[in-house]
Design a protein around this motif. Structure first.
Motif, mmCIF file in Angstrom:
data_model
loop_
_atom_site.group_PDB
_atom_site.id
_atom_site.type_symbol
_atom_site.label_atom_id
_atom_site.label_comp_id
_atom_site.label_asym_id
_atom_site.label_seq_id
_atom_site.Cartn_x
_atom_site.Cartn_y
_atom_site.Cartn_z
ATOM 1 N N ASP A 1 0.816 -1.223 0.000
ATOM 2 C CA ASP A 1 0.000 0.000 0.000
ATOM 3 C C ASP A 1 0.842 1.263 0.000
ATOM 4 O OD1 ASP A 1 -2.953 -1.049 0.570
ATOM 5 O OD2 ASP A 1 -1.576 -2.224 1.775
ATOM 6 N N ILE A 2 1.731 1.391 0.971
ATOM 7 C CA ILE A 2 2.498 2.648 1.052
ATOM 8 C C ILE A 2 3.477 2.765 -0.108
ATOM 9 C CG2 ILE A 2 4.302 1.712 2.600
ATOM 10 C CD1 ILE A 2 4.189 4.535 3.994
ATOM 11 N N ILE A 3 4.006 1.645 -0.584
ATOM 12 C CA ILE A 3 4.897 1.699 -1.747
ATOM 13 C C ILE A 3 4.127 2.152 -2.989
ATOM 14 C CG2 ILE A 3 6.278 0.320 -3.337
ATOM 15 C CD1 ILE A 3 7.752 0.853 -0.782
ATOM 16 N N ASN A 4 2.901 1.652 -3.150
ATOM 17 C CA ASN A 4 2.101 2.053 -4.321
ATOM 18 C C ASN A 4 1.886 3.557 -4.360
ATOM 19 O OD1 ASN A 4 1.896 -0.651 -4.948
ATOM 20 N ND2 ASN A 4 -0.216 -0.866 -4.239
ATOM 21 N N TYR A 5 1.506 4.121 -3.222
ATOM 22 C CA TYR A 5 1.275 5.569 -3.163
ATOM 23 C C TYR A 5 2.568 6.328 -3.461
ATOM 24 C CZ TYR A 5 -3.514 5.497 -1.291
ATOM 25 O OH TYR A 5 -4.871 5.349 -1.131
ATOM 26 N N MET A 6 3.638 5.956 -2.768
ATOM 27 C CA MET A 6 4.874 6.725 -2.897
ATOM 28 C C MET A 6 5.544 6.505 -4.245
ATOM 29 S SD MET A 6 6.306 6.542 1.034
ATOM 30 C CE MET A 6 7.443 7.919 0.852
ATOM 31 N N ASN A 7 5.403 5.326 -4.831
ATOM 32 C CA ASN A 7 5.916 5.123 -6.191
ATOM 33 C C ASN A 7 5.148 5.973 -7.194
ATOM 34 O OD1 ASN A 7 7.986 3.352 -5.618
ATOM 35 N ND2 ASN A 7 6.878 1.501 -6.230
ATOM 36 N N GLY A 8 3.820 5.968 -7.059
ATOM 37 C CA GLY A 8 3.008 6.764 -7.970
ATOM 38 C C GLY A 8 3.307 8.247 -7.876
ATOM 39 N N TYR A 9 3.609 8.703 -6.650
ATOM 40 C CA TYR A 9 3.937 10.110 -6.440
ATOM 41 C C TYR A 9 5.416 10.409 -6.730
ATOM 42 C CZ TYR A 9 -0.520 10.464 -3.870
ATOM 43 O OH TYR A 9 -1.844 10.457 -3.499
ATOM 44 N N ASN A 10 6.186 9.362 -7.047
ATOM 45 C CA ASN A 10 7.633 9.528 -7.220
ATOM 46 C C ASN A 10 8.214 10.268 -6.024
ATOM 47 O OD1 ASN A 10 10.079 9.181 -8.579
ATOM 48 N ND2 ASN A 10 9.909 11.138 -9.657
ATOM 49 N N ASP A 11 7.837 9.813 -4.849
ATOM 50 C CA ASP A 11 8.106 10.527 -3.596
ATOM 51 C C ASP A 11 9.591 10.491 -3.247
ATOM 52 O OD1 ASP A 11 8.200 11.235 -0.746
ATOM 53 O OD2 ASP A 11 6.015 11.027 -0.817
ATOM 54 N N PRO A 12 10.238 11.664 -3.110
ATOM 55 C CA PRO A 12 11.673 11.701 -2.788
ATOM 56 C C PRO A 12 12.017 11.120 -1.421
ATOM 57 C CG PRO A 12 10.935 13.814 -3.680
ATOM 58 C CD PRO A 12 9.704 13.005 -3.376
ATOM 59 N N ARG A 13 11.031 10.953 -0.552
ATOM 60 C CA ARG A 13 11.311 10.415 0.784
ATOM 61 C C ARG A 13 11.565 8.911 0.780
ATOM 62 N NH1 ARG A 13 6.092 13.182 3.448
ATOM 63 N NH2 ARG A 13 5.373 12.678 1.337
ATOM 64 N N ARG A 14 11.257 8.240 -0.310
ATOM 65 C CA ARG A 14 11.424 6.785 -0.337
ATOM 66 C C ARG A 14 12.852 6.356 -0.003
ATOM 67 N NH1 ARG A 14 9.500 5.484 -6.262
ATOM 68 N NH2 ARG A 14 10.582 7.486 -6.502
ATOM 69 N N GLU A 15 13.822 7.035 -0.559
ATOM 70 C CA GLU A 15 15.211 6.629 -0.339
ATOM 71 C C GLU A 15 15.653 6.828 1.100
ATOM 72 O OE1 GLU A 15 18.017 10.364 -1.452
ATOM 73 O OE2 GLU A 15 17.035 9.393 -3.164
ATOM 74 N N LYS A 16 14.900 7.642 1.856
ATOM 75 C CA LYS A 16 15.196 7.844 3.272
ATOM 76 C C LYS A 16 14.459 6.847 4.161
ATOM 77 C CE LYS A 16 17.391 11.636 2.092
ATOM 78 N NZ LYS A 16 18.865 11.768 2.198
ATOM 79 N N MET A 17 13.509 6.125 3.584
ATOM 80 C CA MET A 17 12.635 5.270 4.371
ATOM 81 C C MET A 17 12.774 3.783 4.070
ATOM 82 S SD MET A 17 9.275 7.759 3.948
ATOM 83 C CE MET A 17 8.100 6.688 4.773
ATOM 84 N N PHE A 18 13.095 3.437 2.818
ATOM 85 C CA PHE A 18 13.053 2.041 2.398
ATOM 86 C C PHE A 18 14.314 1.633 1.630
ATOM 87 C CE2 PHE A 18 8.630 3.798 1.540
ATOM 88 C CZ PHE A 18 8.140 3.518 2.809
#
Length: 534
Positions: free
Chosen positions: A283-300
């Motif tokens: 779920d959270i990956i789907n949202y953040m991938n779709g948003y191309n969220d820059p925080r991903r690299e800090k979280m996962f």
């Protein structure tokens, strides 16, 4: 609450800074008048107060690894779409709505049984106003999570006449919230009366704010705001008034005031890095991938993926509630949470509080203020994570959550959970207001990761973010897969050791429920009133 003379308070607490002394008896045997006790007795009393403060702090978001795993990794995080299990031998799980009897114990019995000895020791063991206020605050911080998970719980009578008993009657959730608000106002008054207390009075035993009373006051008001917004669909008048009081008194507004528990060793590294029992949820990956969220690299962490026939590094989440066939395959196929042994345990951050203020303005204030607070909250989250690109992110009016693509090609879903975009939507009408509410809750959900219990509670309150249904539902029809678990079942121990009060608790649960009945995971608790069929 009566204000204490600062010099007297420092004398009462000075032993905290003088080193450890042998404990010379129980609190009841120690004269609490500092003019009539020996230095050794005073040191023993202060040491006990301090260690019990640390005990309670370690239970707000549990710091012991097994307790954290049960409360957050196994319950809160899967129900919030944050993480899923990787263990191929777990059969009866919360994630599949059929937890075993031994699993049902920890989130209720252990949390209550471990809280009250430390709480009682402070309440009965010192007259210090700030120490008592901290104990009351921590009990509220712990028990609001318990009642939000179960509904009715023992609360008002558990400390009656300053005696400790767990075999007591339950309160309805409405009664619990009413009492917690009353106690929170006492806590806030005590902190306001003692703002000039030097921080070194409590710094040795306070692993969150190191004795800074003004920061504790902000946290208390922020927690009151969180609790107030819980009631938005069941008691709007109280929600609005309590939230307004909290905001007016002063809440957390900057990351410098974030509430986090600091320890010498963050034991969640065992759960995620050593044991590998969980991986990040789809779920959270789907949202953040779709948003191309820059925080991903800090979280996962990233994993190897195949896109257009090419191997790339990317982020992939595991579906919640699947039957895992190979733990090693699951571990290597899905992203993990980034956590180190030096990371603190998050309780509440400025982003969450600012999103709560944005929701308050959206419901009862000015839409333009709500927009400003919403964007400010996102920026605070980026700042907290050390991520760049916040300005472009808040202006993004086109990106939407991605559809789920399982790297193992087993549980993919062709349609995204939601089509909500990031940028605030201007305009009038309830439909616009509702979409902006979804934005607030969705972005708050991302910002407060990994607070699974809090995210699950807000998902039940608002219906947001939109989550994928579990793959395997073993509830026997008690839980609607589309709506998810609405509460946790009481542990077997309550049926065997507190049966009369437990049956009364179930009756109280039924009396407050807007949907469902009985001690099962599909029954709604009192504050869970949103019509999810809207």
């Amino acid at each position: 609450m009566k204000k204490m003379n600062n010099k007297m308070q420092l004398l009462l607490l000075s032993g905290m800074l003088l080193g450890l002394a042998a404990c010379t008896g129980d609190f009841e045997d120690i004269n609490r008048n500092p003019n009539e006790v020996t230095d050794d007795q005073l040191q023993a009393n202060n040491y006990k107060v301090g260690t019990n403060i640390k005990t309670l702090q370690g239970l707000v978001v549990p710091t012991e690894e097994h307790r954290f795993q049960f409360v957050e990794s196994i319950v809160g995080c899967p129900y919030a779409g944050y993480n899923g299990k990787t263990v191929d031998t777990w059969q009866a799980t919360f994630e599949n709505y059929n937890p075993s009897a031994d699993w049902r114990k920890v989130p209720f019995v252990d949390m209550i049984s471990d809280t009250y000895p430390a709480y009682r020791a402070i309440i009965n063991g010192t007259d210090d106003a700030v120490a008592q206020a901290l104990a009351k605050l921590f009990r509220i911080a712990i028990m609001h999570r318990v009642t939000d998970s179960y509904g009715p719980i023992p609360y008002t009578q558990i400390m009656e006449n300053k005696t400790e008993s767990l075999e007591v009657a339950y309160d309805t959730q409405e009664q619990v919230y009413t009492q917690m608000f009353a106690e929170m106002d006492e806590v806030i008054a005590a902190f306001k009366d003692n703002l000039t207390l030097p921080s070194d009075a409590f710094s040795r035993y306070d692993a969150v704010y190191y004795g800074n009373v003004s920061q504790w006051l902000k946290f208390a008001n922020s927690l009151k705001l969180r609790m107030a917004m819980r009631l938005s669909y069941v008691d709007e008048a109280t929600a609005k008034s309590k939230a307004a009081e909290a905001i007016a008194e002063g809440v957390i507004e900057s990351n410098a005031d974030n509430a986090s528990m600091h320890t010498t060793d963050n034991r969640t590294t065992l759960i995620y890095n050593d044991w590998g029992d969980h991986r990040i949820g789809a779920d959270i990956i789907n949202y953040m991938n779709g948003y191309n969220d820059p925080r991903r690299e800090k979280m996962f962490t990233t994993v190897k993926l195949v896109e257009d026939g090419q191997e790339v590094q990317g982020y992939a989440g595991i579906r919640i509630g699947i039957n895992v066939t190979s733990k090693s395959t699951a571990i290597s196929s899905y992203s993990n949470m980034l956590v180190t042994s030096t990371d603190p345990y998050l309780w509440m951050n400025a982003a969450e509080v600012t999103f709560l203020r944005a929701e308050y303005e959206l419901r009862w204030g000015a839409a333009e203020t709500a927009k400003s607070l919403y964007e400010q909250a996102i920026r605070l989250s980026f700042e907290e994570r050390g991520a760049s690109g916040a300005d472009a992110y808040v202006a993004d009016a086109t990106s939407r959550p991605a559809a789920y693509k399982d790297p193992l090609n087993q549980h993919s879903v062709g349609t995204p959970q939601s089509t909500i975009t990031i940028a605030w939507e201007t305009g009038a009408g309830e439909d616009v207001k509702e979409r902006n509410l979804e934005r607030i809750i969705t972005q708050k959900w991302i910002a407060i990761f990994p607070l699974g219990t809090e995210a699950w509670t807000e998902h039940r309150r608002t219906g947001y973010p939109c989550l994928l249904p579990v793959v395997v539902n073993n509830s026997g029809g008690a839980v609607d897969s589309e709506k998810g678990a609405r509460r946790l079942p009481y542990p077997v121990e309550e049926y065997t050791e507190n049966p009369v009060n437990l049956q009364d608790a179930v009756s109280k649960l039924d009396s407050e429920a807007s949907e469902g009945s009985g001690d099962n995971m599909g029954t709604r608790v009192w504050r869970d009133r949103r019509n999810l069929n809207e």
